[in-house]
Scaffold this motif. Structure first.
Motif, PDB file in Angstrom:
ATOM      1  N   VAL A  29      -8.993   5.798   6.743  1.00 30.59           N
ATOM      2  CA  VAL A  29      -8.994   5.450   8.075  1.00 30.59           C
ATOM      3  C   VAL A  29      -7.633   4.434   8.313  1.00 30.59           C
ATOM      4  N   CYS A  30      -7.420   4.481   9.624  1.00 28.89           N
ATOM      5  CA  CYS A  30      -6.073   3.793   9.904  1.00 28.89           C
ATOM      6  C   CYS A  30      -5.947   2.374   9.685  1.00 28.89           C
ATOM      7  N   GLY A  31      -5.343   1.864   8.795  1.00 27.48           N
ATOM      8  CA  GLY A  31      -5.427   0.387   8.548  1.00 27.48           C
ATOM      9  C   GLY A  31      -4.811   0.074   7.151  1.00 27.48           C
ATOM     10  N   TRP A  32      -4.414  -1.198   6.830  1.00 24.26           N
ATOM     11  CA  TRP A  32      -3.925  -1.421   5.528  1.00 24.26           C
ATOM     12  C   TRP A  32      -5.053  -1.108   4.470  1.00 24.26           C
ATOM     13  N   ILE A  33      -6.186  -1.031   4.812  1.00 22.75           N
ATOM     14  CA  ILE A  33      -7.178  -0.648   3.847  1.00 22.75           C
ATOM     15  C   ILE A  33      -7.683   0.750   4.244  1.00 22.75           C
ATOM     16  N   ASN A  34      -7.199   1.822   3.907  1.00 17.85           N
ATOM     17  CA  ASN A  34      -7.829   3.013   4.213  1.00 17.85           C
ATOM     18  C   ASN A  34      -8.805   3.758   3.585  1.00 17.85           C
ATOM     19  N   GLU A  35      -9.399   3.082   2.385  1.00 18.50           N
ATOM     20  CA  GLU A  35     -10.678   3.356   2.123  1.00 18.50           C
ATOM     21  C   GLU A  35     -11.571   2.280   1.730  1.00 18.50           C
ATOM     22  N   PRO A  36     -12.094   1.638   2.758  1.00 20.04           N
ATOM     23  CA  PRO A  36     -12.940   0.104   2.539  1.00 20.04           C
ATOM     24  C   PRO A  36     -13.661   0.322   1.285  1.00 20.04           C
ATOM     25  N   ALA A  37     -14.793   1.030   1.251  1.00 25.39           N
ATOM     26  CA  ALA A  37     -15.906   0.815   0.178  1.00 25.39           C
ATOM     27  C   ALA A  37     -14.974   1.024  -1.445  1.00 25.39           C
ATOM     28  N   ASN A  38     -13.967   1.970  -1.463  1.00 24.40           N
ATOM     29  CA  ASN A  38     -13.407   2.289  -2.780  1.00 24.40           C
ATOM     30  C   ASN A  38     -12.560   1.225  -2.761  1.00 24.40           C
ATOM     31  N   THR A  39     -11.789   0.362  -1.940  1.00 23.70           N
ATOM     32  CA  THR A  39     -11.016  -0.531  -1.880  1.00 23.70           C
ATOM     33  C   THR A  39     -11.717  -1.936  -2.503  1.00 23.70           C
ATOM     34  N   TRP A  40     -12.497  -2.514  -1.619  1.00 18.59           N
ATOM     35  CA  TRP A  40     -13.298  -3.799  -1.676  1.00 18.59           C
ATOM     36  C   TRP A  40     -13.945  -3.840  -2.928  1.00 18.59           C
ATOM     37  N   SER A  41     -14.489  -2.660  -3.304  1.00 16.03           N
ATOM     38  CA  SER A  41     -15.342  -2.522  -4.703  1.00 16.03           C
ATOM     39  C   SER A  41     -14.721  -3.126  -5.906  1.00 16.03           C
ATOM     40  N   ASN A  42     -13.314  -3.157  -5.678  1.00 16.06           N
ATOM     41  CA  ASN A  42     -12.573  -3.485  -6.886  1.00 16.06           C
ATOM     42  C   ASN A  42     -12.432  -5.031  -7.099  1.00 16.06           C
ATOM     43  N   LEU A  43     -13.130  -5.814  -6.155  1.00 16.16           N
ATOM     44  CA  LEU A  43     -12.997  -7.434  -6.139  1.00 16.16           C
ATOM     45  C   LEU A  43     -13.956  -7.686  -7.304  1.00 16.16           C
ATOM     46  N   LEU A  44     -14.992  -7.050  -7.830  1.00 16.00           N
ATOM     47  CA  LEU A  44     -15.552  -7.257  -8.822  1.00 16.00           C
ATOM     48  C   LEU A  44     -14.759  -7.603 -10.133  1.00 16.00           C
ATOM     49  N   TYR A  45     -13.952  -6.538 -10.257  1.00 20.15           N
ATOM     50  CA  TYR A  45     -13.113  -6.839 -11.532  1.00 20.15           C
ATOM     51  C   TYR A  45     -12.229  -8.145 -11.567  1.00 20.15           C
ATOM     52  N   LEU A  46     -11.812  -8.459 -10.418  1.00 19.80           N
ATOM     53  CA  LEU A  46     -11.204 -10.063 -10.239  1.00 19.80           C
ATOM     54  C   LEU A  46     -11.959 -10.884 -10.699  1.00 19.80           C
ATOM     55  N   ALA A  47     -13.351 -10.789 -10.128  1.00 19.36           N
ATOM     56  CA  ALA A  47     -14.419 -12.095 -10.571  1.00 19.36           C
ATOM     57  C   ALA A  47     -14.909 -12.050 -11.785  1.00 19.36           C
ATOM     58  N   LEU A  48     -15.079 -10.753 -12.481  1.00 15.76           N
ATOM     59  CA  LEU A  48     -15.399 -10.979 -13.954  1.00 15.76           C
ATOM     60  C   LEU A  48     -14.183 -10.870 -14.904  1.00 15.76           C
ATOM     61  N   GLY A  49     -12.986 -10.684 -14.483  1.00 14.31           N
ATOM     62  CA  GLY A  49     -11.843 -11.102 -15.223  1.00 14.31           C
ATOM     63  C   GLY A  49     -11.694 -12.366 -15.212  1.00 14.31           C
ATOM     64  N   ALA A  50     -11.901 -13.251 -14.094  1.00 19.12           N
ATOM     65  CA  ALA A  50     -11.841 -14.747 -14.073  1.00 19.12           C
ATOM     66  C   ALA A  50     -12.892 -15.189 -15.024  1.00 19.12           C
ATOM     67  N   TRP A  51     -14.372 -14.827 -15.152  1.00 16.02           N
ATOM     68  CA  TRP A  51     -14.924 -15.011 -16.011  1.00 16.02           C
ATOM     69  C   TRP A  51     -14.757 -15.094 -17.476  1.00 16.02           C
ATOM     70  N   ILE A  52     -14.133 -13.773 -17.661  1.00  9.24           N
ATOM     71  CA  ILE A  52     -13.516 -13.621 -19.182  1.00  9.24           C
ATOM     72  C   ILE A  52     -12.427 -14.667 -19.670  1.00  9.24           C
ATOM     73  N   ILE A  53     -11.672 -15.005 -18.546  1.00  6.80           N
ATOM     74  CA  ILE A  53     -10.644 -15.824 -19.063  1.00  6.80           C
ATOM     75  C   ILE A  53     -11.141 -17.376 -19.299  1.00  6.80           C
ATOM     76  N   ARG A  54     -12.313 -17.659 -18.327  1.00 13.00           N
ATOM     77  CA  ARG A  54     -12.946 -18.895 -18.460  1.00 13.00           C
ATOM     78  C   ARG A  54     -13.760 -18.981 -20.024  1.00 13.00           C
ATOM     79  N   HIS A  55     -14.239 -18.078 -20.248  1.00 10.29           N
ATOM     80  CA  HIS A  55     -15.132 -17.996 -21.436  1.00 10.29           C
ATOM     81  C   HIS A  55     -13.975 -18.113 -22.668  1.00 10.29           C
TER      82      HIS A  55
END
Length: 247
Positions: A29-55
């Motif tokens: 789609v026309c926008g800075w996020i042109n594959e919304p589902a495939n893009t936003w699903s990557n946020l889980l890496y950030l959350a779980l990476g932060a958990w790993i760092i904390r652990h």
């Protein structure tokens, strides 16, 4: 949503760097996020990476924290790729994946007696060479996704050899759980590529987005299995005088 076209963000980068070697089911789609589902699903890496760092911080594990940072970078680069969809950002996405698999491979190499000295330099050299190799491989028509599949096989093989040749006999539940989760993730991605139940207009969940979610969930499992092994592999070697030697 407006289709992706010449007036959209990232279009000029697509012309400059060329398309990725794979077109996933989700329409662009026309926008800075042109594959919304495939893009936003990557946020889980950030959350779980932060958990790993904390652990890892609670364990005072520098190597564990490094792995958590790698998971965050991997998710960030995949986010960039699916937001933009061109060959340059696809290669950066592969760089993120290489960061993770090469870190585990280097850990297993240390368990098999590979010297600690120079390990970090060799890791970064492999990372650069692996990324640069994507251009000639793609030009030759080789599916560059095979590089990650080969790395996964090497991890499994090196793990088997490390357990056979060392005294490491710890439980493998987390390792097999991670392996099963990654296989499920790869299945979802393959079904997406083959257009199995493909709905391009669904910008909430796609098969490749499921790959991101499942493979992100595998990262804490990999960390938990390798936590002590990371520490043992990346800890500085000690000289005869009891002083840490340089890496």
């Amino acid at each position: 949503m407006t289709p992706f076209g010449p007036s959209c963000p990232w279009y000029q980068d697509l012309q400059r760097f060329g398309p990725a070697n794979v077109k996933w089911c989700e329409e662009r789609v026309c926008g800075w996020i042109n594959e919304p589902a495939n893009t936003w699903s990557n946020l889980l890496y950030l959350a779980l990476g932060a958990w790993i760092i904390r652990h890892a911080a609670k364990r005072s594990s520098s190597a564990g924290k490094a792995f958590g940072v790698i998971v965050i970078v991997m998710g960030g680069l995949s986010f960039l790729y699916h937001a933009s969809n061109n060959f340059l950002t696809q290669c950066l996405d592969f760089t993120g994946m290489f960061m993770m698999v090469f870190f585990v491979l280097a850990t297993n190499a240390r368990r098999l007696g590979w010297p600690r000295r120079g390990l970090a330099a060799q890791y970064f050299a492999a990372l650069v060479l692996g990324t640069l190799a994507l251009w000639p491989l793609n030009a030759a028509g080789v599916p560059i996704q095979l590089s990650v599949a080969v790395a996964g096989v090497l991890i499994a093989a090196s793990e088997a050899v490390a357990r056979a040749r060392t005294e490491d006999r710890g439980p493998m539940g987390a390792f097999f759980a991670a392996l099963a989760t990654l296989l499920a993730a790869e299945t979802c991605s393959a079904l997406d590529y083959k257009r199995f139940h493909c709905d391009p207009t669904n910008h909430w969940l796609q098969g490749h987005a499921a790959w991101h979610i499942l493979s992100a969930c595998a990262m804490p499992m990999i960390y938990l299995y390798y936590a002590d092994r990371f520490d043992g592999a990346w800890a500085p070697e000690v000289s005869a005088e009891g002083r840490p030697t340089r890496a």
